[in-house]
Design a protein around this motif. Structure first.
Motif, PDB file in Angstrom:
ATOM      1  N   GLY A  37       0.797  -1.225   0.000  1.00  0.00           N
ATOM      2  CA  GLY A  37       0.000   0.000   0.000  1.00  0.00           C
ATOM      3  C   GLY A  37       0.825   1.267   0.000  1.00  0.00           C
ATOM      4  O   GLY A  37       0.285   2.369  -0.015  1.00  0.00           O
ATOM      5  N   ASN A  38       2.153   1.147  -0.006  1.00  0.00           N
ATOM      6  CA  ASN A  38       3.016   2.319  -0.030  1.00  0.00           C
ATOM      7  C   ASN A  38       2.965   2.954  -1.423  1.00  0.00           C
ATOM      8  O   ASN A  38       3.322   2.320  -2.405  1.00  0.00           O
ATOM      9  N   PRO A  39       2.550   4.224  -1.519  1.00  0.00           N
ATOM     10  CA  PRO A  39       2.430   4.853  -2.835  1.00  0.00           C
ATOM     11  C   PRO A  39       3.751   5.371  -3.386  1.00  0.00           C
ATOM     12  O   PRO A  39       3.817   5.802  -4.526  1.00  0.00           O
ATOM     13  N   ALA A  40       4.807   5.337  -2.584  1.00  0.00           N
ATOM     14  CA  ALA A  40       6.090   5.843  -3.057  1.00  0.00           C
ATOM     15  C   ALA A  40       6.696   4.874  -4.075  1.00  0.00           C
ATOM     16  O   ALA A  40       6.766   3.681  -3.839  1.00  0.00           O
ATOM     17  N   LEU A  41       7.099   5.422  -5.203  1.00  0.00           N
ATOM     18  CA  LEU A  41       7.724   4.623  -6.248  1.00  0.00           C
ATOM     19  C   LEU A  41       8.409   5.566  -7.223  1.00  0.00           C
ATOM     20  O   LEU A  41       7.828   6.564  -7.644  1.00  0.00           O
TER      21      LEU A  41
END
Length: 82
Positions: A61-65
């Motif tokens: 669920g981490n939106p960092a990319l």
């Protein structure tokens, strides 16, 4: 970004990668990385690649990319030093 400084509020999950804090590696950075990894491979050194933004998609669920994570992955593919 909303008034509270939240870059992600109201964005569809598929759009959360594209917020400004994530960023990308530029062409000069990619060339530098490619050259460093080649040199490490040739000398049989080991390399560690660290960033403040994940290089690969996660499923937690981490939106960092990184915006161009796929380009970075192509540079890294086949490198024995990693």
């Amino acid at each position: 970004r909303d008034d509270d400084g939240d870059w992600y509020r109201g964005l569809a999950p598929s759009m959360k990668q594209w917020v400004p804090p994530n960023g990308a590696l530029g062409s000069l950075q990619l060339e530098w990385l490619r050259a460093e990894l080649r040199a490490a491979d040739c000398s049989r050194d080991k390399a560690v690649l660290l960033t403040h933004v994940p290089l690969l998609p996660t499923y937690d669920g981490n939106p960092a990319l990184l915006w161009n994570w796929d380009e970075v992955q192509k540079v890294c593919d086949g490198c024995s030093s990693l």
